[in-house]
Write a protein that holds these residues in place. Structure first.
Motif, PDB file in Angstrom:
ATOM      1  N   ARG A   1      -2.149   6.799  -1.626  1.00 47.49           N
ATOM      2  CA  ARG A   1      -1.507   5.685  -0.916  1.00 47.49           C
ATOM      3  C   ARG A   1      -1.224   6.150   0.510  1.00 47.49           C
ATOM      4  NH1 ARG A   1       1.350   5.425  -5.902  1.00 47.49           N
ATOM      5  NH2 ARG A   1       0.853   3.540  -7.099  1.00 47.49           N
TER       6      ARG A   1
ATOM      7  N   LYS B   1       3.902  -2.231   8.796  1.00 47.74           N
ATOM      8  CA  LYS B   1       3.345  -3.518   9.216  1.00 47.74           C
ATOM      9  C   LYS B   1       3.273  -3.591  10.740  1.00 47.74           C
ATOM     10  CE  LYS B   1       5.107  -5.742   5.043  1.00 47.74           C
ATOM     11  NZ  LYS B   1       5.991  -6.749   4.478  1.00 47.74           N
TER      12      LYS B   1
ATOM     13  N   GLU C   1      -5.487  -3.365  -0.067  1.00 53.30           N
ATOM     14  CA  GLU C   1      -4.090  -3.508   0.364  1.00 53.30           C
ATOM     15  C   GLU C   1      -3.149  -3.208  -0.791  1.00 53.30           C
ATOM     16  OE1 GLU C   1      -1.746  -7.406   1.354  1.00 53.30           O
ATOM     17  OE2 GLU C   1      -2.944  -6.851   3.116  1.00 53.30           O
TER      18      GLU C   1
ATOM     19  N   GLY D   1      -0.080  -3.267  -3.471  1.00 54.61           N
ATOM     20  CA  GLY D   1       0.509  -4.358  -4.248  1.00 54.61           C
ATOM     21  C   GLY D   1       1.867  -4.766  -3.706  1.00 54.61           C
ATOM     22  N   GLU D   2       2.443  -5.815  -4.331  1.00 54.41           N
ATOM     23  CA  GLU D   2       3.732  -6.322  -3.861  1.00 54.41           C
ATOM     24  C   GLU D   2       4.827  -5.274  -3.952  1.00 54.41           C
ATOM     25  OE1 GLU D   2       6.177 -10.098  -5.066  1.00 54.41           O
ATOM     26  OE2 GLU D   2       4.044 -10.572  -4.990  1.00 54.41           O
ATOM     27  N   LYS D   3       4.837  -4.507  -5.056  1.00 55.66           N
ATOM     28  CA  LYS D   3       5.866  -3.478  -5.251  1.00 55.66           C
ATOM     29  C   LYS D   3       5.540  -2.202  -4.492  1.00 55.66           C
ATOM     30  CE  LYS D   3       7.436  -5.042  -9.795  1.00 55.66           C
ATOM     31  NZ  LYS D   3       7.663  -4.663 -11.195  1.00 55.66           N
ATOM     32  N   GLU D   4       4.291  -2.066  -4.001  1.00 56.47           N
ATOM     33  CA  GLU D   4       3.883  -0.850  -3.307  1.00 56.47           C
ATOM     34  C   GLU D   4       4.096  -0.928  -1.802  1.00 56.47           C
ATOM     35  OE1 GLU D   4       0.273   1.052  -5.844  1.00 56.47           O
ATOM     36  OE2 GLU D   4      -0.161  -0.881  -4.923  1.00 56.47           O
TER      37      GLU D   4
ATOM     38  N   GLY E   1       2.863  -3.916   0.092  1.00 59.86           N
ATOM     39  CA  GLY E   1       2.074  -5.015   0.630  1.00 59.86           C
ATOM     40  C   GLY E   1       1.207  -4.596   1.804  1.00 59.86           C
ATOM     41  N   GLU E   2       1.311  -5.332   2.916  1.00 61.69           N
ATOM     42  CA  GLU E   2       0.482  -5.084   4.087  1.00 61.69           C
ATOM     43  C   GLU E   2       0.775  -3.735   4.732  1.00 61.69           C
ATOM     44  OE1 GLU E   2       1.124  -8.264   6.742  1.00 61.69           O
ATOM     45  OE2 GLU E   2       0.117  -9.778   5.511  1.00 61.69           O
TER      46      GLU E   2
END
Length: 814
Positions: free
Chosen positions: A768, A773, A797, A799-802, A804-805
């Motif tokens: 990761r 952002k 991209e 995930g939401e919990k990771e 996101g952008e």
């Protein structure tokens, strides 16, 4: 409502203060003329307007602006009259205020429905506003641009004036005439320009004499050569004046045509400003909206004798921490009046200047204010019936020289009240039965109170008569109340106690003031022993109630602290639970990475064994264990319910036992303990904590030892192949995440390149990359570097919990 009662209750003073908060004369007149309404729906509507205005002014600085009461001027225009320019400016500013408020409430009608309904009567005449603005300047003069003709006429006036001044200036500068002038100035007489000629030169300059000085030494003449110029100037001025008047007549005609909208609009504007004034007054007295109780369904007739008073459904007065609005809010002692349901009469006793009259006036005045749409200076939750009539007989004459005429005046007023009052009325009587023989006065007071009670009329009475105390104590529907007196300081405390009569403090006060003891004892011997015992009993009850009140306050404080501690603990436990969830999520992510690494290693070993022509059965057990670990890792993290942990053992803790402090995690030894708290020696610290915050050290160790091996450490892979050294030596892992936030692009790329090399050598399946952002520039640079990189198979991209952008997940090549 009874006008005499309103005056006695000082309601006009309240209205005077209310009028001071109004912004123009129309609303101030409404404020001074405000009266309480007996109609429940109207009273509730008035209170709703005030409440909405309070809500509005708490967030917006809204007002009627530069509005004026222009109803007389508009009526004059409607009848053909003409206003001067300044009056037309008042019309303009008032119409602008109406338009502004109308637009605001049209947009916020759902939020302020009561005020918006009033605002619907405001006209929004943009055409008239623009017409006045075009024709009248801010200085109150008709503008040159009001009409093309006025523009030309004023230009002609200026030209004629300049020509006239130039011709007269020649006389002042001509040597032949200058010596004959008294002074070299041009002045006016009767609207015509003249020059001052010395009297001895009269006739030497052909002219018309308009005036002479008081001494006769100076003649003010108009030379014949400028007569025509003066005439032309005056004619131009008259034409200008006529055109100005024509413009004013035209504007006033437009105002007159709209009189049917403007006059009601001014009335609506006054109502809105009155609502704003009520809100400002409520803020000044720290008022709140009372709950009005409907009495319209209460019949006037006396209820049947077989119906209990307490169940007949008549609303009672409930005032919480009520204050008299005319007294200083910083020093006034609030009173709480909350009798039990079914109570119709409250009998207040206490010392002189102890606050009885103020309490009576507070009750009556707050009831009047509520039915006038005003918020009352009392705590939220106060309730008042909507009375159809309020009557008060309050006399401030508290002198020992009261005469029969005073008694007659009180009785006359009470007779008038008894004729008009019904079950929907509030009656307030101060010093009932005073001013005559005490025995007859007490009997009369008791009879009047019994009559009012029999009619179920809400009554508040202040008295000194002990007979009324007894009557209140023994009669259903009547309750005693007393105002306390401090014997030590010989001063009233103004605190109202409901349910107990006031004590007779005459002997105690006399003794404190120094009256000889033998006189005190002689007086005490004259008093009925039963009365003395009763007085002592009342005193004991007062002391016990004070003690109970103090204990109740102490218990309430302790309960409040316990609630606060409970909330703090719940918040701490919730925070700990969140941290636990995060740790477990991170651990699971690391476990996933380790499994991927093991799979990669296993794949490499298989390939090596195939090349070496070795059997693969030895790897079956390792693959099964890896699958088991992977299934375990994929299980969702379950949250725990936040609650204060309980002891794992039911055996009571003892002095000398080793314990763990749950909140701190420190180890200590119990040195003292009771049912709720314990003293713990933790190193150099000696702490006093609640027993629930402790747990045995042995329990902690048992809990750890009772955990399955899978929860205590990573699973071990027992296999000859697993224990055998792999032919491929993998480098140590550089970690599953790389944080590049805040770095320059070049530095980030260098660090990314080095990290990808290490991750590839360590056999990591994915990594990761945290770039944040922000503007997106660093993200673009990172993804460009990953695209086509030999160590990266693909990327996506986060995930939401990771993140996101702000995160890119890169899958490594084998």
């Amino acid at each position: 409502m009874d006008s005499k009662t309103l005056t006695v209750l000082d309601f006009p003073k309240i209205l005077s203060r209310l009028a001071d908060f109004c912004d123009f004369s129309g609303s101030a007149e409404l404020a001074r003329a405000l009266t309480p309404t007996p109609d429940y729906d109207e009273a509730v509507s008035r209170l709703a307007e005030t409440t909405e205005a309070c809500k509005l002014l708490s967030t917006h600085d809204l007002s009627v602006g530069g509005a004026h009461d222009i109803r007389e001027q508009v009526d004059l225009c409607a009848h053909g009259g003409v206003l001067d320019p300044k009056e037309l400016l008042d019309v303009q500013s008032t119409l602008e205020s109406m338009r502004s408020l109308r637009r605001y409430f049209d947009k916020h009608a759902g939020e302020y429905p009561a005020l918006a309904e009033i605002a619907l009567r405001l006209p929004a005449q943009a055409g008239l506003i623009e017409a006045i603005a075009r024709c009248i300047t801010e200085n109150g003069e008709v503008a040159d641009s009001a009409s093309p003709r006025l523009y030309d006429l004023r230009r002609q006036v200026r030209v004629a004036h300049d020509r006239l001044m130039a011709r007269l200036q020649r006389y002042l500068s001509d040597p032949e005439t200058a010596t004959k002038l008294q002074d070299t100035v041009i002045t006016q007489r009767d609207g015509r320009y003249v020059i001052p000629l010395r009297a001895e030169f009269k006739g030497q300059v052909k002219s018309i004499v308009h005036d002479q000085s008081s001494t006769g030494a100076t003649l003010f003449i108009e030379p014949l050569a400028v007569v025509e110029l003066n005439n032309a100037y005056r004619e131009a001025q008259i034409a200008e004046r006529d055109e100005v008047r024509r413009i004013l007549i035209e504007l006033c005609g437009q105002v007159g045509l709209l009189a049917g909208e403007i006059v009601p609009g001014v009335a609506a504007l006054a109502e809105l400003d009155l609502a704003f004034a009520k809100a400002k007054y409520a803020q000044a007295v720290h008022g709140s909206e009372p709950m009005l109780l409907n009495t319209s369904n209460v019949e006037r007739r006396k209820p049947p004798d077989n119906v209990r008073r307490s169940t007949f459904g008549v609303p009672t007065v409930k005032l919480l921490n009520a204050r008299h609005p005319l007294l200083d809010p910083e020093t006034v002692v609030p009173v709480t009046i909350d009798p039990a349901p079914g109570t119709f009469s409250v009998v207040i006793t206490g010392p002189n200047t102890g606050g009885k009259t103020v309490t009576l006036k507070t009750v009556g005045l707050l009831a009047v204010m509520a039915q006038s749409g005003l918020h009352i200076p009392a705590a939220s939750g106060s309730e008042l019936p909507c009375f159809h009539a309020i009557f008060a007989d309050i006399g401030d004459e508290q002198s020992i020289e009261q005469s029969l005429s005073t008694f007659s005046g009180h009785i006359t007023n009470i007779i008038r009240i008894l004729k008009k009052a019904d079950r929907r009325s509030l009656v307030i009587l101060d010093e009932l039965g005073a001013g005559t023989d005490p025995q007859e006065g007490a009997a009369l007071a008791r009879a009047i109170l019994a009559h009012l009670l029999g009619q179920h009329i809400t009554t508040f009475v202040a008295t000194h008569y002990p007979e009324l105390k007894t009557f209140a104590h023994t009669t259903e529907g009547v309750v005693n109340a007393s105002l306390e007196f401090d014997i030590q300081t010989l001063s009233p405390t103004y605190k109202l106690t409901l349910g107990l009569p006031g004590r007779s403090n005459a002997l105690a006060i006399a003794a404190r003031l120094g009256l000889p003891q033998e006189i005190i004892e002689a007086a005490r011997a004259e008093v009925n022993p039963n009365d003395l015992r009763t007085d002592k009993l009342i005193g004991d009850i007062h002391r016990q109630r004070k003690q109970a009140s103090r204990e109740r306050e102490k218990a309430e404080r302790a309960r409040s602290e316990a609630r606060k501690l409970e909330r703090d603990l719940a918040e701490r436990l919730e925070k700990i639970e969140e941290e636990r969830q995060q740790i477990l999520e991170k651990a699971r992510a690391e476990g996933e990475l380790e499994v991927e690494v093991l799979k990669a290693q296993l794949k490499s070993i298989k390939e090596e064994l195939k090349r070496a022509r070795q059997p693969l059965e030895a790897l079956a057990e390792v693959e099964e264990k890896i699958e088991a670990v992977e299934e375990k890792i994929q299980e969702p993290v379950k949250g725990r319910k936040s609650h204060v942990a309980r002891r794992t053992s039911h055996t009571p803790l003892k002095v000398g036992e080793k314990v763990i402090l749950r909140s701190l995690g420190n180890e200590g030894t119990i040195v003292a303990i009771d049912e709720e708290e314990a003293e713990v020696q933790a190193g150099a610290l000696r702490l006093r904590v609640r027993v629930e915050e402790l747990k045995r050290k042995d329990d902690e160790q048992e809990a750890v030892s009772a955990q399955p091996p899978a929860k205590r450490r990573s699973p071990e892979l027992h296999s000859p192949i697993a224990n055998r050294q792999s032919p491929i030596a993998l480098a140590p892992s550089p970690g599953m995440e790389l944080d590049l936030r805040g770095m320059m692009s070049e530095d980030a790329l260098d660090k990314l390149e080095a990290y990808l090399d290490k991750a590839y050598l360590a056999g990591m399946p994915f990594v990761r990359i945290i770039h944040g952002k922000g503007s997106g520039k660093l993200r673009q640079v990172v993804r460009e570097a990953l695209r086509g990189h030999p160590h990266v198979k693909s990327f996506e991209e986060g995930g939401e919990k990771e993140g996101g952008e702000g995160v890119t997940v890169a899958k490594m090549a084998n």
